[in-house]
Design an enzyme around this catalytic site. Structure first.
Site, mmCIF file in Angstrom:
data_model
loop_
_atom_site.group_PDB
_atom_site.id
_atom_site.type_symbol
_atom_site.label_atom_id
_atom_site.label_comp_id
_atom_site.label_asym_id
_atom_site.label_seq_id
_atom_site.Cartn_x
_atom_site.Cartn_y
_atom_site.Cartn_z
ATOM 1 N N ASP A 178 1.014 -1.255 0.088
ATOM 2 C CA ASP A 178 -0.002 0.124 0.137
ATOM 3 C C ASP A 178 1.025 1.359 -0.010
ATOM 4 O O ASP A 178 1.297 1.547 1.041
ATOM 5 C CB ASP A 178 -1.095 -0.051 1.360
ATOM 6 C CG ASP A 178 -2.063 0.935 0.949
ATOM 7 O OD1 ASP A 178 -1.656 2.178 0.837
ATOM 8 O OD2 ASP A 178 -3.275 0.652 1.693
ATOM 9 N N TRP A 221 5.593 -4.232 7.760
ATOM 10 C CA TRP A 221 4.018 -5.125 7.825
ATOM 11 C C TRP A 221 4.325 -6.402 7.141
ATOM 12 O O TRP A 221 4.779 -6.352 6.065
ATOM 13 C CB TRP A 221 3.229 -4.255 7.106
ATOM 14 C CG TRP A 221 1.619 -4.475 7.411
ATOM 15 C CD1 TRP A 221 0.901 -4.051 8.312
ATOM 16 C CD2 TRP A 221 1.093 -5.583 6.411
ATOM 17 N NE1 TRP A 221 -0.435 -4.835 8.185
ATOM 18 C CE2 TRP A 221 -0.354 -5.440 6.974
ATOM 19 C CE3 TRP A 221 1.118 -6.244 5.283
ATOM 20 C CZ2 TRP A 221 -1.421 -6.238 6.315
ATOM 21 C CZ3 TRP A 221 0.056 -6.972 4.791
ATOM 22 C CH2 TRP A 221 -1.170 -7.068 5.294
ATOM 23 N N ASP A 253 8.847 0.006 4.870
ATOM 24 C CA ASP A 253 8.745 1.442 4.382
ATOM 25 C C ASP A 253 10.164 1.982 4.276
ATOM 26 O O ASP A 253 11.052 1.774 5.540
ATOM 27 C CB ASP A 253 7.706 2.435 5.160
ATOM 28 C CG ASP A 253 6.435 1.889 4.798
ATOM 29 O OD1 ASP A 253 6.136 1.281 3.997
ATOM 30 O OD2 ASP A 253 5.393 2.484 5.574
ATOM 31 N N ASN A 270 -2.639 -1.894 6.527
ATOM 32 C CA ASN A 270 -1.410 -1.398 6.004
ATOM 33 C C ASN A 270 -1.427 0.072 5.431
ATOM 34 O O ASN A 270 -0.726 0.609 4.682
ATOM 35 C CB ASN A 270 -1.098 -2.329 4.517
ATOM 36 C CG ASN A 270 -2.233 -2.314 3.575
ATOM 37 O OD1 ASN A 270 -3.044 -1.612 3.693
ATOM 38 N ND2 ASN A 270 -2.025 -3.231 2.555
ATOM 39 N N ASP A 271 -2.564 0.790 5.771
ATOM 40 C CA ASP A 271 -2.692 2.362 5.371
ATOM 41 C C ASP A 271 -1.967 2.958 6.057
ATOM 42 O O ASP A 271 -1.445 4.105 5.684
ATOM 43 C CB ASP A 271 -3.995 2.650 5.633
ATOM 44 C CG ASP A 271 -5.145 1.985 4.651
ATOM 45 O OD1 ASP A 271 -4.692 1.122 3.664
ATOM 46 O OD2 ASP A 271 -6.290 1.664 5.199
#
Lengths: 188, 185
Positions: free
Chosen positions: A91, A116, A135, A163-164
């Site tokens: 995401d 994640w 990330d 996952n936002d």
């Protein structure tokens, strides 16, 4: 009604505008205009646009080989496209489009120590692999190749499986740049 | 004149282009056939020559439920409590043993009681075997099912458990289980 214009061209325009004024109403115009505005803004919501983002549909009948809808359309060679098999739960912006790779951060950013973890099916061998969505942090948003994979994603009231949110916890900066997808292992 | 000569050789050019494209397609074709079909997830890992053994089920449960924050080796960013060399101390007293199941992300986890027991036993043995008491009994599914009904105040319970461990002389020092002070940005 006799036209007031003298030249032929002016008369033509006059006839057209008078005709338009007599035949059409202002309200009718406004309602038509509003209808078009709504139609134009609703067009991107149609499933057509989402299908284009998920990747091209293979020719002929849609393949339903795997339980995962993503894996049925996935490929294993181009990591700069949203349908690359590892991105089933990615995401954000793909690091592969931002100067990094599918599992490397672009220069100037650093990988977050936390990630994640999801699982994706590889369409080549049909096996399930665990993928760490890590990330890359420390630069402003990359803005290229936005992908919204949703496999295993839960609503944000279960933040550990959502996952936002930005997963830059523990990194030197909480500023999100892009998402990488590293291979953790082969599931049983 | 020159132009005419070129035009005259068009069939020759076509033939050589065709030959080249056939050669190229056979090269790429053989390249695709070379790597074995299993255990080669994609171009990245194919190049690395990596072969993957399937992860044991408990390790997989740890990876998908805990590893993201606690790390592959049981330690990660300062914000996340370290498991490696530490978590086993908690099992030395009953209240600590309960605490490990009642920590919200364990108690509220979507997995079954049996899976939670399996992953707890796996991570205790993997990351903190030396800190387990000599008479350590692995968690059972029914024990986990019962304990995870409780909702605790994490920080207060953790403080109470650590104080009890220190008072019982079960940890080498008073700050053996202390969390680092986090300075926010």
């Amino acid at each position: 009604m006799t036209p007031i214009s003298s030249t032929r061209f002016d008369r033509l325009i006059e006839a057209f505008t008078r005709g338009a004024a007599q035949r059409s109403s202002r309200r009718g115009f406004l309602s038509q205009c509003g209808l078009w505005l709504i139609a134009a803004s609703a067009l991107p919501l149609l499933p057509v646009a989402r299908r284009a983002q998920a990747g091209e549909q293979p020719a002929g009948k849609p393949v339903r080989k795997f339980a995962s809808a993503f894996a049925n359309l996935a490929q294993t060679s181009d990591s700069t496209r949203c349908n690359y098999w590892r991105y089933c739960a990615s995401d954000g912006y793909l690091c592969a489009c931002c100067g990094g790779g599918p599992n490397t951060c672009p220069p100037g950013t650093s990988p977050s120590p936390t990630s994640w973890i999801g699982s994706c099916i590889n369409p080549d061998d049909g096996k399930t692999y665990l993928i760490a969505y890590r990330d890359c942090c420390g630069q402003d948003s990359c803005g290229r190749c936005l992908c919204l994979g949703q496999e295993g994603d839960m609503p944000s009231y279960r933040p550990q499986v959502n996952n936002d949110i930005v997963w830059c916890f523990g990194a030197s900066s909480m500023v999100y740049h892009c998402s990488s997808a590293g291979l953790v292992g082969l599931a049983e | 004149m020159r132009r005419r000569q070129r035009a005259g050789s068009v069939p020759g050019t076509l033939a050589s282009a065709l030959a080249l494209s056939i050669a190229l397609s056979s090269i790429s074709g053989s390249g695709r056939a070379a790597p074995p079909a299993s255990n080669v997830p994609d171009s990245v890992t194919r190049r690395s020559g990596l072969t993957l053994a399937p992860m044991p089920r408990a390790a997989q449960l740890y990876a998908t439920n805990c590893q993201g924050c606690h790390g592959e080796l049981g330690s990660s960013a300062a914000e996340m409590p370290t498991l490696a060399g530490r978590v086993g101390y908690f099992t030395r007293i009953p209240e600590g043993r309960r605490y490990l199941v009642q920590v919200p992300n364990v108690a509220l986890n979507a997995n079954s009681d049996a899976d939670i027991a399996a992953v707890l036993n796996w991570l205790l043995a993997t990351y903190s075997r030396a800190q387990l008491p000599p008479d350590f009994k692995p968690y059972t599914a029914s024990e986990v099912g019962e304990l995870r009904q409780a909702r605790i105040d994490v920080a207060a319970t953790r403080r109470r458990v650590i104080d009890a461990l220190v008072a019982a002389g079960q940890v080498p020092s008073a700050d053996a289980l202390a969390l680092p002070h986090i300075v926010l940005y």
